[in-house]
Enzyme design. Structure first.
Site, PDB file in Angstrom:
ATOM      1  N   LYS A 134       0.830  -1.211   0.000  1.00  0.00           N
ATOM      2  CA  LYS A 134       0.000   0.000   0.000  1.00  0.00           C
ATOM      3  C   LYS A 134       0.863   1.259   0.000  1.00  0.00           C
ATOM      4  O   LYS A 134       1.773   1.375   0.801  1.00  0.00           O
ATOM      5  CB  LYS A 134      -0.906   0.004   1.230  1.00  0.00           C
ATOM      6  CG  LYS A 134      -1.874  -1.167   1.261  1.00  0.00           C
ATOM      7  CD  LYS A 134      -2.608  -1.241   2.577  1.00  0.00           C
ATOM      8  CE  LYS A 134      -1.705  -1.630   3.719  1.00  0.00           C
ATOM      9  NZ  LYS A 134      -2.434  -1.896   4.977  1.00  0.00           N
ATOM     10  N   THR A 146      -6.853   9.670   8.780  1.00  0.00           N
ATOM     11  CA  THR A 146      -6.627   8.385   8.103  1.00  0.00           C
ATOM     12  C   THR A 146      -6.535   7.214   9.086  1.00  0.00           C
ATOM     13  O   THR A 146      -5.980   6.169   8.749  1.00  0.00           O
ATOM     14  CB  THR A 146      -5.318   8.436   7.280  1.00  0.00           C
ATOM     15  OG1 THR A 146      -4.243   8.785   8.179  1.00  0.00           O
ATOM     16  CG2 THR A 146      -5.375   9.447   6.162  1.00  0.00           C
ATOM     17  N   GLY A 188      -7.137   3.993  10.594  1.00  0.00           N
ATOM     18  CA  GLY A 188      -7.841   2.776  10.181  1.00  0.00           C
ATOM     19  C   GLY A 188      -7.969   2.564   8.681  1.00  0.00           C
ATOM     20  O   GLY A 188      -8.715   1.683   8.250  1.00  0.00           O
ATOM     21  N   THR A 189      -7.219   3.307   7.874  1.00  0.00           N
ATOM     22  CA  THR A 189      -7.326   3.098   6.410  1.00  0.00           C
ATOM     23  C   THR A 189      -6.932   1.662   6.028  1.00  0.00           C
ATOM     24  O   THR A 189      -7.582   1.038   5.190  1.00  0.00           O
ATOM     25  CB  THR A 189      -6.423   4.075   5.616  1.00  0.00           C
ATOM     26  OG1 THR A 189      -5.137   4.101   6.228  1.00  0.00           O
ATOM     27  CG2 THR A 189      -6.998   5.466   5.554  1.00  0.00           C
ATOM     28  N   GLY A 190      -5.846   1.175   6.657  1.00  0.00           N
ATOM     29  CA  GLY A 190      -5.354  -0.164   6.307  1.00  0.00           C
ATOM     30  C   GLY A 190      -6.345  -1.253   6.690  1.00  0.00           C
ATOM     31  O   GLY A 190      -6.624  -2.164   5.911  1.00  0.00           O
ATOM     32  N   CYS A 191      -6.906  -1.138   7.906  1.00  0.00           N
ATOM     33  CA  CYS A 191      -7.889  -2.133   8.375  1.00  0.00           C
ATOM     34  C   CYS A 191      -9.113  -2.119   7.454  1.00  0.00           C
ATOM     35  O   CYS A 191      -9.655  -3.173   7.103  1.00  0.00           O
ATOM     36  CB  CYS A 191      -8.364  -1.804   9.792  1.00  0.00           C
ATOM     37  SG  CYS A 191      -7.020  -1.663  10.974  1.00  0.00           S
TER      38      CYS A 191
HETATM   39  N1  LIG Z   1      -4.671  10.403   1.420  1.00  0.00           N
HETATM   40  C1  LIG Z   1      -5.058   9.320   0.765  1.00  0.00           C
HETATM   41  N2  LIG Z   1      -5.839   9.413  -0.331  1.00  0.00           N
HETATM   42  C2  LIG Z   1      -6.271   8.328  -0.987  1.00  0.00           C
HETATM   43  N3  LIG Z   1      -5.974   7.065  -0.624  1.00  0.00           N
HETATM   44  C3  LIG Z   1      -5.194   6.895   0.462  1.00  0.00           C
HETATM   45  C4  LIG Z   1      -4.692   7.999   1.226  1.00  0.00           C
HETATM   46  N4  LIG Z   1      -3.969   7.502   2.274  1.00  0.00           N
HETATM   47  C5  LIG Z   1      -4.013   6.157   2.159  1.00  0.00           C
HETATM   48  N5  LIG Z   1      -4.721   5.788   1.070  1.00  0.00           N
HETATM   49  C6  LIG Z   1      -5.008   4.431   0.635  1.00  0.00           C
HETATM   50  O1  LIG Z   1      -5.469   3.746   1.788  1.00  0.00           O
HETATM   51  C7  LIG Z   1      -5.137   2.363   1.725  1.00  0.00           C
HETATM   52  C8  LIG Z   1      -4.414   1.998   3.006  1.00  0.00           C
HETATM   53  O2  LIG Z   1      -3.088   2.469   2.880  1.00  0.00           O
HETATM   54  P1  LIG Z   1      -2.153   2.916   4.053  1.00  0.00           P
HETATM   55  O3  LIG Z   1      -0.772   2.948   3.505  1.00  0.00           O
HETATM   56  O4  LIG Z   1      -2.694   4.149   4.667  1.00  0.00           O
HETATM   57  O5  LIG Z   1      -2.369   1.702   5.056  1.00  0.00           O
HETATM   58  P2  LIG Z   1      -1.961   1.499   6.534  1.00  0.00           P
HETATM   59  O6  LIG Z   1      -0.762   2.297   6.849  1.00  0.00           O
HETATM   60  O7  LIG Z   1      -1.891   0.041   6.743  1.00  0.00           O
HETATM   61  O8  LIG Z   1      -3.172   2.073   7.336  1.00  0.00           O
HETATM   62  P3  LIG Z   1      -3.326   2.211   8.933  1.00  0.00           P
HETATM   63  O9  LIG Z   1      -3.244   3.683   9.126  1.00  0.00           O
HETATM   64  O10 LIG Z   1      -4.672   1.686   9.204  1.00  0.00           O
HETATM   65  O11 LIG Z   1      -2.229   1.437   9.577  1.00  0.00           O
HETATM   66  C9  LIG Z   1      -4.305   2.203   0.452  1.00  0.00           C
HETATM   67  O12 LIG Z   1      -5.141   1.777  -0.603  1.00  0.00           O
HETATM   68  C10 LIG Z   1      -3.791   3.614   0.195  1.00  0.00           C
HETATM   69  O13 LIG Z   1      -3.449   3.837  -1.147  1.00  0.00           O
HETATM   70  C1  LIG Z   2      -6.541  -2.624  17.097  1.00  0.00           C
HETATM   71  C2  LIG Z   2      -5.826  -1.970  15.970  1.00  0.00           C
HETATM   72  N1  LIG Z   2      -5.532  -2.689  14.879  1.00  0.00           N
HETATM   73  C3  LIG Z   2      -4.875  -2.111  13.845  1.00  0.00           C
HETATM   74  C4  LIG Z   2      -4.498  -0.796  13.892  1.00  0.00           C
HETATM   75  C5  LIG Z   2      -3.737  -0.188  12.725  1.00  0.00           C
HETATM   76  O1  LIG Z   2      -4.230   0.958  12.278  1.00  0.00           O
HETATM   77  C6  LIG Z   2      -4.842  -0.062  15.059  1.00  0.00           C
HETATM   78  N2  LIG Z   2      -4.515   1.250  15.191  1.00  0.00           N
HETATM   79  N3  LIG Z   2      -5.501  -0.668  16.071  1.00  0.00           N
END
Ligand SMILES: Nc1ncnc2c1ncn2[C@@H]1O[C@H](COP(=O)(O)OP(=O)(O)OP(=O)(O)O)[C@@H](O)[C@H]1O
Ligand SMILES: Cc1ncc(CO)c(N)n1
Length: 265
Positions: free
Chosen positions: A173, A204, A206-209
């Site tokens: 990602k 942002t 929780g974007t990854g979850c």
């Molecule tokens: N500002 C943004 N605009 C559009 N898409 C985004 C943006 N930030 C993240 N994404 C998208 O969100 C999804 C999750 O990516 P990200 O790299 O943020 O994950 P993450 O770091 O695992 O998230 P978390 O913050 O939950 O740990 C990907 O598809 C990424 O391209």
């Molecule tokens: C419980 C939990 N899982 C995953 C993440 C990653 O964003 C978080 N902040 N908290």
């Protein structure tokens, strides 16, 4: 109704972890179940405390779910210790689980570490080979591939290393790359970019979850992997565009945007 299971940590602030997963699966019309690995006392500013469940209790949750409502797809998020990873690996094999998305959660958006070093080795050695898809962000991909990622070429190289080492599809990602939201998919010695429009939103959490559980929901519905990723990315973009602004730090997404006629109010 299609069913999905999330194996992850609880986020008391409701934007990440189990709560993000259940909201995402629900708005996709999928019946969501959970096996909780840890409770976190957390908000938009950081993780204040973590309380892990015992391996026995995680094992019982998985047994309770699998022996009753079999999940069509599974998402695995925060698993902070090696003993919990062992339990998950064993149950996935025993119940012949399919459609497994592993989000190798290591650090929260706020910077707090959510896994220990031994557990990272267990993820690599016991869990990744069972995954249909791994969804590391750039810092996680750096740890898992042993390479520094600064450019698109580095992303391709890191994804190739992970995909070949674990024999699974990888979505690296790009949300942590400045000015980009492009994710790299690598499978079967081939790669493909999933290009996203960067949305200027600092909320942002929780974007990854959310992305991994949207992919899981689409897999539960029988979509193929690449389609599931496209659809999930589109859902995630909408949840960012809706510009929810809650909390004092990096706030959560609007998970319900797709039920409310979109983000144009
Ligand atoms: N500002 C943004 N605009 C559009 N898409 C985004 C943006 N930030 C993240 N994404 C998208 O969100 C999804 C999750 O990516 P990200 O790299 O943020 O994950 P993450 O770091 O695992 O998230 P978390 O913050 O939950 O740990 C990907 O598809 C990424 O391209
Ligand atoms: C419980 C939990 N899982 C995953 C993440 C990653 O964003 C978080 N902040 N908290």
């Amino acid at each position: 109704m299609k069913t999905a299971l999330t194996i992850a940590g609880s986020d008391s602030s409701g934007g990440a972890g189990i709560q993000a997963d259940i909201k995402t699966m629900t708005v996709h019309g999928v019946y969501a179940m959970s096996a909780i690995t840890a409770l976190t006392a957390q908000n938009t500013m950081g993780v204040q405390k973590v309380m892990e469940v015992t391996p026995e209790f995680l094992s019982q949750q998985l047994e309770s779910v699998f022996t009753d409502i079999y999940p069509d797809a599974i998402k695995i998020g925060m698993v902070s210790s090696s003993a919990l990873i062992e339990v998950i690996a064993e149950k996935l094999t025993f119940y012949d689980a399919k459609n497994i998305v592993v989000d190798p959660v290591m650090v929260a958006t706020s910077g707090s570490k959510l896994i220990n070093d031994k557990a990272i080795e267990y993820l690599k050695n016991k869990l990744f080979a069972k995954a249909t898809l791994l969804t590391p962000n750039i810092p996680e991909a750096e740890i898992l591939s042993g390479r520094t990622i600064k450019t698109s070429e580095d992303m391709i190289a890191a994804a190739r290393i992970m995909s070949e080492e674990y024999g699974t599809a990888v979505l690296c990602k790009g949300g942590h790359a400045l000015n980009e939201a492009n994710d790299l998919f690598y499978y079967n010695h081939q790669y493909k970019w999933f290009i996203g429009e960067r949305i200027e939103n600092s909320n942002t959490h929780g974007t990854g979850c959310t992305l991994s559980s949207a992919i899981t929901s689409y897999l539960a519905q029988g979509k193929d992997l690449e389609n599931a990723i496209w659809l999930a990315k589109n859902y995630l973009s909408g949840a960012l565009r809706a510009m929810l602004n809650l909390g004092k730090g990096s706030g959560p997404l609007k998970h319900t945007w797709n039920l409310e006629g979109g983000y144009e109010e």
